[in-house]
Design a protein around this motif. Structure first.
Motif, mmCIF file in Angstrom:
data_model
loop_
_atom_site.group_PDB
_atom_site.id
_atom_site.type_symbol
_atom_site.label_atom_id
_atom_site.label_comp_id
_atom_site.label_asym_id
_atom_site.label_seq_id
_atom_site.Cartn_x
_atom_site.Cartn_y
_atom_site.Cartn_z
ATOM 1 N N PHE D 13 0.866 -1.173 0.000
ATOM 2 C CA PHE D 13 0.000 0.000 0.000
ATOM 3 C C PHE D 13 0.900 1.219 0.000
ATOM 4 O O PHE D 13 1.551 1.505 1.003
ATOM 5 N N GLN D 14 0.945 1.901 -1.137
ATOM 6 C CA GLN D 14 1.939 2.945 -1.371
ATOM 7 C C GLN D 14 3.328 2.370 -1.096
ATOM 8 O O GLN D 14 3.768 1.508 -1.823
ATOM 9 N N ASN D 20 4.560 -10.519 -0.225
ATOM 10 C CA ASN D 20 5.863 -10.546 -0.857
ATOM 11 C C ASN D 20 5.974 -11.773 -1.751
ATOM 12 O O ASN D 20 6.192 -12.875 -1.271
ATOM 13 N N ARG D 21 5.788 -11.607 -3.030
ATOM 14 C CA ARG D 21 5.966 -12.677 -4.018
ATOM 15 C C ARG D 21 5.297 -13.987 -3.600
ATOM 16 O O ARG D 21 5.943 -14.993 -3.368
ATOM 17 N N VAL D 22 4.003 -13.928 -3.506
ATOM 18 C CA VAL D 22 3.257 -15.115 -3.109
ATOM 19 C C VAL D 22 2.831 -15.868 -4.364
ATOM 20 O O VAL D 22 2.229 -15.290 -5.263
ATOM 21 N N HIS D 53 -8.389 -5.216 -4.929
ATOM 22 C CA HIS D 53 -7.121 -4.485 -4.839
ATOM 23 C C HIS D 53 -6.282 -4.832 -6.053
ATOM 24 O O HIS D 53 -6.305 -5.966 -6.521
ATOM 25 N N ARG D 54 -5.516 -3.847 -6.496
ATOM 26 C CA ARG D 54 -4.600 -4.104 -7.598
ATOM 27 C C ARG D 54 -3.268 -4.579 -7.020
ATOM 28 O O ARG D 54 -2.701 -3.915 -6.153
ATOM 29 N N PRO D 55 -2.769 -5.736 -7.465
ATOM 30 C CA PRO D 55 -1.463 -6.161 -6.950
ATOM 31 C C PRO D 55 -0.361 -5.229 -7.455
ATOM 32 O O PRO D 55 -0.456 -4.689 -8.555
ATOM 33 N N THR D 56 0.658 -5.018 -6.607
ATOM 34 C CA THR D 56 1.752 -4.146 -7.035
ATOM 35 C C THR D 56 2.693 -4.874 -7.968
ATOM 36 O O THR D 56 3.286 -4.274 -8.849
#
Lengths: 225, 237, 169, 225
Positions: D13-14, D20-22, D53-56
């Motif tokens: 989030f920001q 983490n890389r799931v 939610h959009r994944p980063t």
């Protein structure tokens, strides 16, 4: 087809809820009524000055009405996280916007149409043959106000200071609507020929078109990522 | 991401922007306040122009940057671009306020009033309101991602609205009272033009410098918040 | 942090220099004497005299304009030989630049200026430049401090696994 | 064939990293259960899969559709039951269901809705306004919606939260039934014993990282995280 169905469903839902609790329309109506009363108390209105102040008073009353009504329009959507459902439902977001917009514009118009006879009564106006033109102005300005108002209602509904932020964001941007509506109404009341004030109506229509399109487009980003 | 890298690269030259802006503004101030001649009609007060006009230009430039950045953010969702938008809005408010205040001070001796309902003044005041609303919206939203998206939407809608507001106000003024005070058409002599130009470029550069510093500030604030909370990724500094 | 202070120290010095220059220029431009003082002191060099153009006293001659300039009590005749100026009007407060001619008892002037209205200019510049300085200063100070804070901040891990926490489950 | 596939999913989030890389994979007709301490990112992962939610970083596929580019297709094939009940207080249970499914483009008949409501045990309340429903009844209502929608993938956040004992049994019976029919179910839960009854596979999410788990471990392990 699905697009229009979504608009219909949303508008149906809003109308049904409104019919059941009458929360929005009644609060809008009484608020506007109080604004008119306060205005007639604060200016001692003789027929001549009332002619001059009328358009301004009408649109101040309607503007506040819009703030009350539009600001609450998305409240029901956040209550049980319905905004979230709007996001994950396989429906075009623009259609959801148009559905909400249709409901809001309709509520505002209903309130305006109920209030207008009271205006005529209170301020002794002679407007019978001008009614179609006035209705046109009402519709044009209401569309613009609801187009922006629906968008900003969705923007502000999830924040803490909702009641304050909504007018703060909406009113500066709605300046052209107020100018256009007041000037056009003034033109109609003072009996000017149509060409003298038709430019203001054109301004309202252009504003409506631009912000319908812009809001339709940006609504995608409010409901979707 | 592209934007982050671009901004990081530009930040390396941040100091040069600051120095160039400082030098230009100093020379501009000297020429404007000392060597340029006073206006034939307005006298010495015309010197307010050298700060009023550049401030107004930078304010509009700030809003343009905010608009472009907002579009960019909606497209790429790069948090650094969002920080830049946030920074541009803050600085934009500052320059808008300066333009309004100096304009008001200039209006008093020339038109004998602190405020006139001039279309440009009104547009600027509304621009200030929109920018303040933008920052308020940002402070009231808790979800950072929503904050960025909603703020970007507000900036875009406001930017599209500003010319409409300007035209409608202009129209409205000419209808009610033919513009007795003309704000334009002051022919500018060369010894006034050069300091004005210097100050303008200086202010643009100053804006760029401020934007870089403030973007960096907001970015670092977010980073610190994240680090104080829970940071799993390695932070590159 | 050291560079930050050096930089802003430099800015402060430059600001001080500009301020001093400004005050000098202000004194040079604003100081003007009244007709009363002119008559009393009778200076021999070029002076600036401030006063009001007496109503109905303007007389146009060939190549010059004659008028009366009134001060607090005294009046002096002025002979203005410069180019025509719109500022030369009845009841207007002006500054005339020139020399007192004791033989003809007139003030020979080649230049007329308006009273410099520096108050507004000074206010405008101070109101915009001072907050701008503070704004920038504050921003830079924050950035410098944030770098230090971030370097010092430990990465906090919630629910660190320890022997005890496992046993307590 | 994988019904849900997450590839190196990251989410921050920001500047605040949660996942983490799931990477993981759920086959068609499987029930996958996700465990983890509070604030580990379970709900975030689920909401990413639900396209909230959009994944980063990374990407995911549901039913073969890309979760980012083909969002609409993904949304058509999944249904989310979450904390929010997505109900409007002034509409009746029946109207709420009709509205929610209408937005998805479906149009169930009244008997169909009745049957689904009967199966989740709230058939008697069909005409009741939804503001009078309790949390457990709202959850049952959501299950009834899922029964009518018949999605390819069902996402359940806090599957057993606010359900009573019979509700939990009903939920498990439902999950068992639909997985046999080929529906994929992805749940997050805290009740290990109940989850073990239906889950085919399980995983533990802790500090943003996912660890696969055998279902038998759910009942035997001393501590999962």
């Amino acid at each position: 087809m699905h697009f229009f169905n979504v608009i219909r469903w949303i508008a149906w839902k809003d109308l049904l809820s409104e019919l059941r609790n009458r929360e929005n329309i009644s609060s809008m109506f009484f608020f506007a009524l109080i604004v008119i009363l306060i205005f007639s108390f604060s200016f001692s209105l003789d027929p001549k000055t009332s002619q001059e102040l009328m358009p301004g008073i009408i649109w101040i009353a309607f503007g506040f009405t819009g703030i009350i009504g539009l600001g609450k329009s998305f409240l029901a959507e956040v209550h049980n996280d319905c905004m979230e459902y709007f996001q994950i439902v396989p429906a075009p977001k623009g259609a959801i916007y148009l559905g909400k917009f249709a409901g809001n514009a309709l509520f505002m118009l209903i309130v305006e149409v109920i209030l207008f006879p009271l205006f005529i009564l209170f301020f002794n106006l002679d407007v019978l043959e001008k009614i179609p033109m006035i209705l046109l102005i009402f519709v044009a300005a209401t569309i613009g106000l609801s187009a922006l108002g629906t968008l900003f209602s969705a923007l502000t509904v999830q924040i803490r200071a909702r009641e304050v932020m909504f007018p703060i964001l909406l009113l500066p941007l709605a300046v052209p609507i107020f100018i256009g509506a007041v000037e056009a109404t003034r033109g109609v009341f003072s009996g000017d020929p149509l060409p003298l004030y038709s430019d203001w109506i054109k301004l309202l229509v252009v504003f409506d078109l631009i912000f319908m399109v812009v809001s339709f487009w940006v609504f995608e980003f409010i409901l979707d990522y | 991401m592209v934007a982050s890298r671009l901004i990081a690269k530009l930040q390396r030259y941040e100091g040069w922007f600051g120095i160039a802006a400082g030098l230009l503004i100093m020379v501009g101030l000297y020429m404007g306040l000392v060597t340029s001649s006073p206006d034939y009609y307005q006298g010495e007060v015309v010197r307010i122009m050298y700060i009023h006009v550049p401030a107004a230009q930078s304010a509009m430039f700030a809003y343009t940057v905010l608009f472009g950045g907002s579009l960019w953010y909606l497209w790429k969702r790069d948090p650094v671009v969002d920080n830049m938008c946030h920074a541009a809005a803050g600085i934009g408010i500052f320059f808008t306020a300066i333009a309004l205040v100096t304009g008001s001070i200039w209006a008093k001796p020339t038109w004998n009033t602190w405020w006139t309902w001039d279309p440009r003044l009104i547009s600027f005041a509304i621009m200030l309101l929109i920018l303040v609303g933008y920052l308020m919206l940002r402070t009231f939203l808790e979800d950072k991602e929503k904050e960025a998206t909603y703020a970007a939407i507000l900036a875009i809608v406001g930017f599209i609205d500003l010319p409409i507001i300007h035209f409608s106000v202009e129209w409205w003024r000419t209808l009610h009272q033919p513009l007795s005070i003309s704000t334009r058409g002051v022919s500018i002599a060369r010894d006034m033009l050069i300091p004005l130009l210097l100050m303008s470029i200086g202010f643009y550069l100053l804006f760029a410098y401020m934007l870089m510093v403030r973007t960096q500030m907001l970015y670092l604030q977010h980073l610190l918040e994240a680090k104080r909370g829970r940071m799993l990724s390695k932070v590159h500094l | 942090m050291k560079w930050f202070y050096i930089r802003w120290g430099g800015v402060l010095i430059i600001a001080a220099i500009i301020g001093v220059l400004g005050i000098q220029r202000y004194n040079r431009d604003v100081t003007a004497i009244s007709p009363d003082r002119l008559l009393r002191d009778q200076p021999a060099q070029t002076v600036r005299v401030i006063g009001m153009v007496e109503a109905g006293s303007i007389l146009k001659e060939e190549g010059a304009v004659l008028f009366q300039l009134s001060g607090e009590g005294a009046k002096i005749p002025v002979r203005y030989g410069g180019e025509e100026s719109e500022n030369l009007r009845d009841l207007k407060t002006v500054v005339v630049v020139g020399m007192w001619n004791p033989t003809t008892k007139t003030f020979d002037s080649g230049k007329i200026a308006l009273v410099p209205n520096y108050g507004f200019v000074t206010a405008a510049y101070l109101i915009s430049l001072l907050p701008m300085g503070f704004f920038l200063f504050n921003m830079e100070r924050k950035v410098a401090m944030l770098y230090i804070l971030i370097k010092e901040e430990k990465v906090y891990q919630p629910e660190q696994l320890t022997e005890e926490s496992l046993e307590s489950r | 064939m994988a019904a849900i596939q997450g590839i190196e999913l990251s989410k921050s989030f920001q500047h605040f990293q949660v996942l983490n890389r799931v990477s993981f994979e759920v086959k068609e007709g499987e029930c996958y259960a996700l465990f983890g301490p509070n604030g580990a990112g379970k709900t975030t992962l689920l909401r990413i899969l639900a396209t909230l939610h959009r994944p980063t970083g990374g990407r995911f596929e549901i039913g073969g559709y890309d979760g980012l580019r083909e969002r609409m297709k993904v949304r058509e094939s999944l249904f989310l039951i979450s904390h929010g009940s997505y109900l409007y207080d002034d509409l009746s249970v029946l109207e709420n269901i009709r509205f929610a499914i209408g937005l998805r483009g479906g149009n169930p008949t009244d008997p169909q809705i009745k049957r689904a409501l009967d199966r989740v045990g709230i058939g008697a309340f069909a005409a009741l306004k939804s503001r009078h429903l309790s949390a457990g009844m709202k959850k049952r209502l959501s299950i009834a919606k899922a029964m009518l929608v018949r999605p390819k993938v069902l996402l359940l956040d806090e599957a057993y939260a606010s359900l009573d004992e019979r509700g939990v049994d009903m939920m498990n019976a439902y999950i068992r039934e639909v997985t046999q029919e080929g529906m994929t179910v992805f749940i997050t839960a805290h009740d290990r014993a109940k989850t073990a009854e239906v889950a085919h596979r399980a995983g533990v999410l802790n500090r943003g990282e996912l660890r696969e788990l055998a279902v038998s471990e759910l009942l035997t392990a001393h501590a999962l995280f």
